[in-house]
Scaffold this motif. Structure first.
Motif, PDB file in Angstrom:
ATOM      1  N   LEU A 118       0.820  -1.209   0.000  1.00 36.01           N
ATOM      2  CA  LEU A 118       0.000   0.000   0.000  1.00 36.01           C
ATOM      3  C   LEU A 118       0.856   1.261   0.000  1.00 36.01           C
ATOM      4  CD1 LEU A 118      -2.837   1.428   0.380  1.00 36.01           C
ATOM      5  CD2 LEU A 118      -2.304   1.396   2.827  1.00 36.01           C
ATOM      6  N   THR A 119       1.855   1.295   0.853  1.00 33.49           N
ATOM      7  CA  THR A 119       2.583   2.553   1.071  1.00 33.49           C
ATOM      8  C   THR A 119       3.690   2.798   0.057  1.00 33.49           C
ATOM      9  OG1 THR A 119       4.117   1.475   2.624  1.00 33.49           O
ATOM     10  CG2 THR A 119       2.082   2.405   3.533  1.00 33.49           C
ATOM     11  N   LYS A 120       4.218   1.731  -0.552  1.00 39.21           N
ATOM     12  CA  LYS A 120       5.339   1.870  -1.490  1.00 39.21           C
ATOM     13  C   LYS A 120       6.478   2.621  -0.795  1.00 39.21           C
ATOM     14  CE  LYS A 120       2.644   0.030  -4.593  1.00 39.21           C
ATOM     15  NZ  LYS A 120       2.834  -1.382  -4.991  1.00 39.21           N
ATOM     16  N   GLN A 121       6.965   3.704  -1.453  1.00 39.36           N
ATOM     17  CA  GLN A 121       8.016   4.525  -0.869  1.00 39.36           C
ATOM     18  C   GLN A 121       7.489   5.858  -0.359  1.00 39.36           C
ATOM     19  OE1 GLN A 121      11.096   3.364  -0.482  1.00 39.36           O
ATOM     20  NE2 GLN A 121      10.449   1.440  -1.444  1.00 39.36           N
ATOM     21  N   LEU A 122       6.153   5.940  -0.197  1.00 34.15           N
ATOM     22  CA  LEU A 122       5.546   7.190   0.244  1.00 34.15           C
ATOM     23  C   LEU A 122       5.760   7.400   1.749  1.00 34.15           C
ATOM     24  CD1 LEU A 122       2.179   6.913  -1.735  1.00 34.15           C
ATOM     25  CD2 LEU A 122       4.256   8.150  -2.392  1.00 34.15           C
ATOM     26  N   LYS A 123       5.546   8.642   2.168  1.00 35.55           N
ATOM     27  CA  LYS A 123       5.753   8.987   3.575  1.00 35.55           C
ATOM     28  C   LYS A 123       4.520   8.585   4.381  1.00 35.55           C
ATOM     29  CE  LYS A 123       7.138  12.791   6.602  1.00 35.55           C
ATOM     30  NZ  LYS A 123       7.462  14.234   6.678  1.00 35.55           N
ATOM     31  N   TYR A 124       4.661   7.500   5.151  1.00 27.00           N
ATOM     32  CA  TYR A 124       3.586   6.970   5.973  1.00 27.00           C
ATOM     33  C   TYR A 124       4.112   6.711   7.378  1.00 27.00           C
ATOM     34  CZ  TYR A 124      -0.204   5.938   2.640  1.00 27.00           C
ATOM     35  OH  TYR A 124      -1.244   6.013   1.750  1.00 27.00           O
ATOM     36  N   ILE A 125       3.225   6.755   8.358  1.00 28.42           N
ATOM     37  CA  ILE A 125       3.497   6.165   9.668  1.00 28.42           C
ATOM     38  C   ILE A 125       2.980   4.739   9.605  1.00 28.42           C
ATOM     39  CG2 ILE A 125       2.928   6.203  12.117  1.00 28.42           C
ATOM     40  CD1 ILE A 125       2.803   9.179  12.012  1.00 28.42           C
ATOM     41  N   ARG A 126       3.856   3.765   9.840  1.00 27.11           N
ATOM     42  CA  ARG A 126       3.511   2.348   9.673  1.00 27.11           C
ATOM     43  C   ARG A 126       3.507   1.666  11.040  1.00 27.11           C
ATOM     44  NH1 ARG A 126       6.918   4.257   5.782  1.00 27.11           N
ATOM     45  NH2 ARG A 126       6.325   3.909   3.603  1.00 27.11           N
ATOM     46  N   ARG A 127       2.417   0.973  11.337  1.00 27.86           N
ATOM     47  CA  ARG A 127       2.283   0.314  12.638  1.00 27.86           C
ATOM     48  C   ARG A 127       1.749  -1.107  12.456  1.00 27.86           C
ATOM     49  NH1 ARG A 127      -0.121   5.468  14.147  1.00 27.86           N
ATOM     50  NH2 ARG A 127       1.250   6.626  15.572  1.00 27.86           N
ATOM     51  N   VAL A 128       2.234  -2.004  13.292  1.00 22.53           N
ATOM     52  CA  VAL A 128       1.725  -3.376  13.356  1.00 22.53           C
ATOM     53  C   VAL A 128       1.484  -3.718  14.823  1.00 22.53           C
ATOM     54  CG1 VAL A 128       2.211  -5.822  12.984  1.00 22.53           C
ATOM     55  CG2 VAL A 128       2.867  -4.145  11.235  1.00 22.53           C
ATOM     56  N   TYR A 129       0.254  -4.157  15.130  1.00 14.82           N
ATOM     57  CA  TYR A 129      -0.100  -4.610  16.479  1.00 14.82           C
ATOM     58  C   TYR A 129      -0.338  -6.125  16.426  1.00 14.82           C
ATOM     59  CZ  TYR A 129      -0.934   0.248  17.915  1.00 14.82           C
ATOM     60  OH  TYR A 129      -0.793   1.576  18.212  1.00 14.82           O
ATOM     61  N   LEU A 130       0.360  -6.872  17.273  1.00 13.89           N
ATOM     62  CA  LEU A 130       0.155  -8.310  17.400  1.00 13.89           C
ATOM     63  C   LEU A 130      -0.487  -8.583  18.748  1.00 13.89           C
ATOM     64  CD1 LEU A 130       0.487 -11.292  16.630  1.00 13.89           C
ATOM     65  CD2 LEU A 130       2.818 -11.184  17.568  1.00 13.89           C
ATOM     66  N   ILE A 131      -1.710  -9.142  18.716  1.00 14.87           N
ATOM     67  CA  ILE A 131      -2.438  -9.494  19.943  1.00 14.87           C
ATOM     68  C   ILE A 131      -2.582 -11.013  19.959  1.00 14.87           C
ATOM     69  CG2 ILE A 131      -4.658  -9.388  21.114  1.00 14.87           C
ATOM     70  CD1 ILE A 131      -3.571  -6.492  18.962  1.00 14.87           C
ATOM     71  N   THR A 132      -1.967 -11.671  20.929  1.00 10.79           N
ATOM     72  CA  THR A 132      -1.943 -13.137  20.978  1.00 10.79           C
ATOM     73  C   THR A 132      -1.783 -13.602  22.416  1.00 10.79           C
ATOM     74  OG1 THR A 132      -0.794 -15.111  20.193  1.00 10.79           O
ATOM     75  CG2 THR A 132       0.548 -13.154  20.602  1.00 10.79           C
ATOM     76  N   ASP A 133      -2.139 -14.896  22.637  1.00 13.43           N
ATOM     77  CA  ASP A 133      -1.888 -15.500  23.944  1.00 13.43           C
ATOM     78  C   ASP A 133      -0.632 -16.370  23.930  1.00 13.43           C
ATOM     79  OD1 ASP A 133      -2.713 -17.639  22.451  1.00 13.43           O
ATOM     80  OD2 ASP A 133      -4.385 -18.214  23.740  1.00 13.43           O
ATOM     81  N   GLY A 134       0.024 -16.480  22.742  1.00 13.57           N
ATOM     82  CA  GLY A 134       1.303 -17.176  22.652  1.00 13.57           C
ATOM     83  C   GLY A 134       1.245 -18.652  22.917  1.00 13.57           C
ATOM     84  N   ARG A 135       0.133 -19.314  22.629  1.00 11.03           N
ATOM     85  CA  ARG A 135       0.002 -20.737  22.942  1.00 11.03           C
ATOM     86  C   ARG A 135       0.203 -21.629  21.713  1.00 11.03           C
ATOM     87  NH1 ARG A 135      -2.231 -21.924  27.964  1.00 11.03           N
ATOM     88  NH2 ARG A 135      -2.849 -20.091  29.168  1.00 11.03           N
ATOM     89  N   ALA A 136       0.462 -21.071  20.536  1.00 14.03           N
ATOM     90  CA  ALA A 136       0.684 -21.876  19.327  1.00 14.03           C
ATOM     91  C   ALA A 136       2.178 -21.921  19.023  1.00 14.03           C
ATOM     92  CB  ALA A 136      -0.089 -21.271  18.151  1.00 14.03           C
ATOM     93  N   ASP A 137       2.590 -22.993  18.314  1.00 16.19           N
ATOM     94  CA  ASP A 137       4.006 -23.137  17.952  1.00 16.19           C
ATOM     95  C   ASP A 137       4.418 -21.988  17.041  1.00 16.19           C
ATOM     96  OD1 ASP A 137       4.222 -25.430  19.418  1.00 16.19           O
ATOM     97  OD2 ASP A 137       3.666 -26.745  17.740  1.00 16.19           O
ATOM     98  N   MET A 138       5.699 -21.608  17.152  1.00 11.24           N
ATOM     99  CA  MET A 138       6.203 -20.443  16.444  1.00 11.24           C
ATOM    100  C   MET A 138       7.602 -20.737  15.902  1.00 11.24           C
ATOM    101  SD  MET A 138       6.433 -16.632  18.084  1.00 11.24           S
ATOM    102  CE  MET A 138       4.805 -16.874  18.809  1.00 11.24           C
ATOM    103  N   ASP A 139       7.854 -20.346  14.653  1.00  3.11           N
ATOM    104  CA  ASP A 139       9.160 -20.544  14.016  1.00  3.11           C
ATOM    105  C   ASP A 139      10.005 -19.291  14.233  1.00  3.11           C
ATOM    106  OD1 ASP A 139      11.331 -21.219  12.544  1.00  3.11           O
ATOM    107  OD2 ASP A 139      10.290 -21.308  10.605  1.00  3.11           O
ATOM    108  N   ALA A 140      11.067 -19.433  15.038  1.00  3.01           N
ATOM    109  CA  ALA A 140      11.893 -18.280  15.412  1.00  3.01           C
ATOM    110  C   ALA A 140      13.192 -18.193  14.642  1.00  3.01           C
ATOM    111  CB  ALA A 140      12.179 -18.330  16.913  1.00  3.01           C
ATOM    112  N   ASP A 141      13.332 -18.922  13.526  1.00  2.16           N
ATOM    113  CA  ASP A 141      14.618 -18.951  12.822  1.00  2.16           C
ATOM    114  C   ASP A 141      14.948 -17.624  12.145  1.00  2.16           C
ATOM    115  OD1 ASP A 141      14.888 -21.530  13.632  1.00  2.16           O
ATOM    116  OD2 ASP A 141      14.115 -22.409  11.757  1.00  2.16           O
ATOM    117  N   ASP A 142      13.933 -16.914  11.620  1.00  5.03           N
ATOM    118  CA  ASP A 142      14.202 -15.718  10.821  1.00  5.03           C
ATOM    119  C   ASP A 142      13.870 -14.426  11.576  1.00  5.03           C
ATOM    120  OD1 ASP A 142      14.885 -17.364   8.705  1.00  5.03           O
ATOM    121  OD2 ASP A 142      12.813 -17.501   7.987  1.00  5.03           O
TER     122      ASP A 142
END
Length: 713
Positions: free
Chosen positions: A121-145
């Motif tokens: 969506l934003t390409k190279q334009l001037k944006y404020i970019r935010r990501v919120y992760l809401i979880t209980d952390g009970r599922a398996d997760m791949d931490a390699d990368d």
């Protein structure tokens, strides 16, 4: 504040989120959605197309995302593409937010999908970019990368916020006991990811929920109120000072959000296409259109009234009970033809300015951008005012044909900026002068000065009041834990309850239209009542003050009267003299009652009240003396009753009591035209005798003395 923002919410919808943990009555998902709905409704209320919101579902039953062909992106679904959020979009999103039956889904992969959505969506334009992760952390997760993902987010300047259900947070003071090993490992992975991000935040959801009650002050873009020249002297004179400046609001009055009049849409109503209706489309409401018609009396028209066009109406200004017509051409004469300008008209010492002269909001003036000459000139003016301890007085017209304002310019000198602060000043017509009696002495009618009186405070009362005021000091004398606090009510922690309460109610109603509005947040009521430790500290001083002031409950009055205030025209002119009326305070025998009331209404001193009473008393005596039988008794009794009522209202019972004692003496002695005992019987029967203490608090006549007065001797 940036004009464009892109925010993606990653919501964990796994089966474990349907359970209620840690003693909560609602499910983990519903509990977390409090935070999400709060953020989304804030964005909706801004009503800006450049504020984009996207929602990703984690651990969903289906898989629907742009990276689903690759391994590791299963059970991740795009619930809403990045775009402007509206109320219809909120309703559809609410229907999609529900727990799934799935237990698998990689939160790290969901973050990658969110980053991809933002980049597309934003390409190279001037944006404020935010990501919120809401979880209980009970599922398996791949931490390699994790390292590569953090680098990508830093390159894209994305702010990552991880909010976990019952995540451990030492700073907040929460720790989950008997934590599953998988959840503990996932917490560590997510914490590591946020630490590697330049703008990463890791917190427990409980802290975010508690923080919702704290209002967020709206940050607004600077608004330029004036852009032009600041002058000293005639701008056309080469020797005059001219500085290119820009003026902005420093403080601006915030008001609660206003309501709009709407009507429920009919099922057969066509889709609205007007701009003002677009925002309401899809929410079962439509804007109300208003129309006005004007009618005048016309005997020849059907129904006795005739419609007239708005253009044919003329302005009429109320003057008393009369409408005074002013034509448009004459009305234009009353308008000032002003030109845009900002000119200094004088200078004053800073100690001569009284704070009560401030008439409004504060603005700040800077030198014009990229104008070195103006920067040097304004800096010289600012430092001259600062070093001489002076303020400048200026006249400003923000735009052509706008009303002029007088402003006070005060120098502002900081480490990184120099400016002029200004506040509006009153014009001469804005200043009202009022006279009040002195607080330390009482002057009687005869001119005697009393320093001890029931209306003056005693030494004991003054000391008690001093102790009470000192005890209310909240600057750090005593705190709840007996330590010295920084400040009881910091300015950045005191909020306007009306503004934030209405915003809170609107957001809650938007998300839950069928539920009642919740109680007022405790943060808004924090300073509405004094703390208990402060009340305990000053209770002794309050009791001492009550005793010293002899505070007693006022019994209800049998007959309440409202004291009248002298009505003065704003202009200060003698209206009666302008209209050709008689001289103020003169009472005629032909019209004594209205003249007496008028004389008291304009009386400014006690002497004028006594003079009016003497004139009225002379008229009463003349009426009784000249009466043939009882022909003028009724008029005399009306005058006596008016005197009694008016002087009681003005708290001058002694003036009336002196008159009625003299009247009784004249009636019973035969000095008023012979034997007038029959008139004295009328006075007794109508109870127009002395004004006693029960009828006026300032009277010195007791009830027994008033009853004794009615006896004929």
């Amino acid at each position: 504040m940036a004009d464009k923002e892109a925010t993606v919410f990653i919501l964990d919808l796994g089966a474990s989120m349907a359970k209620a943990n840690s003693g909560r009555r609602e499910s983990d998902l519903d509990w977390c959605m409090r935070f999400v709905w709060n953020k989304i409704t804030d964005i909706i209320s801004a009503n800006r197309k450049t504020l984009c919101v996207g929602v990703l579902g984690l651990r969903t039953d289906e898989t629907c995302n742009t990276l689903q062909d690759d391994d590791g992106y299963e059970n991740i679904s795009v619930l809403r593409e990045l775009g402007q959020m509206t109320m219809p979009g909120l309703r559809s999103l609410q229907a999609a937010i529900k727990p799934s039956k799935s237990w698998s889904g990689d939160a790290i992969s969901a973050i990658v999908v969110a980053v991809d959505m933002i980049d597309n969506l934003t390409k190279q334009l001037k944006y404020i970019r935010r990501v919120y992760l809401i979880t209980d952390g009970r599922a398996d997760m791949d931490a390699d990368d994790v390292g590569d993902i953090a680098k990508k987010m830093n390159d894209s300047k994305i702010q990552l916020t991880v909010l976990g259900v019952d995540f451990d947070d030492a700073e907040y003071g929460f720790k989950e006991e008997d934590k599953p090993p998988t959840k503990a490992a996932n917490e560590a992975t997510l914490r590591e990811l946020t630490e590697r991000c330049d703008n990463g935040v890791f917190a427990t959801m409980a802290e975010a929920i508690d923080d919702l009650e704290t209002p967020r002050a709206k940050v607004v873009k600077p608004y330029k109120t004036y852009d032009g020249l600041l002058t000293l002297g005639d701008p056309e004179d080469p020797t005059a000072m001219t500085i290119g400046v820009e003026r902005y609001f420093k403080t601006h009055l915030a008001r609660p959000q206003g309501a709009s009049t709407v009507v429920v849409k009919a099922e057969t109503q066509s889709t609205q296409t007007l701009d003002e209706d677009d925002a309401m489309d899809g929410v079962d409401f439509s804007a109300v259109k208003q129309a006005r018609t004007y009618k005048v009396n016309d005997p020849d028209a059907p129904g006795g009234k005739r419609d007239v066009e708005y253009e044919s109406l003329a302005k009429g200004y109320e003057y008393g009970r009369t409408a005074v017509h002013i034509s448009e051409s004459e009305h234009n004469i009353t308008k000032l033809e002003t030109l845009k300008s900002f000119s200094i008209v004088g200078f004053i010492p800073d100690d001569k300015f009284e704070p009560f002269l401030n008439m409004g909001e504060t603005c700040v003036t800077y030198a014009r951008k990229n104008d070195t000459k103006s920067e040097i000139a304004l800096s010289s003016l600012i430092w001259a005012l600062h070093e001489l301890g002076s303020y400048a007085v200026a006249r400003i017209v923000a735009k052509d044909n706008k009303d002029p304002l007088l402003v006070l310019l005060a120098p502002g000198v900081g480490k990184k900026f120099e400016c002029l602060y200004d506040v509006p000043l009153p014009f001469a017509e804005d200043v009202r002068g009022y006279q009040f009696p002195p607080l330390d002495k009482v002057m009687t009618v005869s001119g005697q000065v009393l320093t001890k009186h029931r209306l003056l405070p005693s030494d004991e009362l003054s000391r008690a009041m001093d102790d009470y005021v000192d005890a209310m000091d909240l600057s750090g004398d005593v705190s709840e834990d007996n330590h010295y606090p920084d400040e009881y009510a910091p300015i950045d922690e005191t909020y306007n309850p009306s503004i934030h309460r209405i915003n809170h109610a609107i957001k809650q109603r938007a998300v839950h239209p069928e539920e009642p509005v919740t109680e007022t947040p405790a943060e808004l009521l924090k300073f509405s009542t004094p703390p208990e430790y402060v009340m305990a500290k000053i209770q002794g001083q309050i009791n001492a003050l009550v005793d010293a002031a002899e505070v007693k409950k006022v019994p209800p009055k049998a007959k309440g009267r409202r004291n009248r205030e002298t009505v003065k025209p704003i202009s200060g002119l003698d209206v009666d003299a302008l209209l050709g009326g008689e001289r103020k305070g003169r009472i005629s025998r032909e019209n004594p009652v209205p003249d007496f009331k008028r004389a008291l209404a304009v009386a400014e001193e006690v002497g004028e009240i006594e003079d009016a009473a003497k004139q009225m008393g002379a008229i009463v005596r003349s009426l009784v003396t000249d009466s043939f039988g009882d022909s003028k008794y009724a008029q005399a009794m009306e005058c006596i009753g008016t005197m009694r009522d008016e002087l009681t209202d003005l708290e001058e019972p002694d003036v009336y009591n002196s008159f009625v004692r003299d009247l009784k003496k004249g009636l019973l002695s035969g000095a008023l035209g012979g034997d007038r005992r029959d008139f004295w019987f009328k006075v007794r029967w109508s109870r127009q005798g002395l004004i006693e203490q029960d009828q006026s608090e300032v009277s010195k006549v007791t009830h027994e003395e008033a009853e004794e007065f009615y006896k004929s001797r």
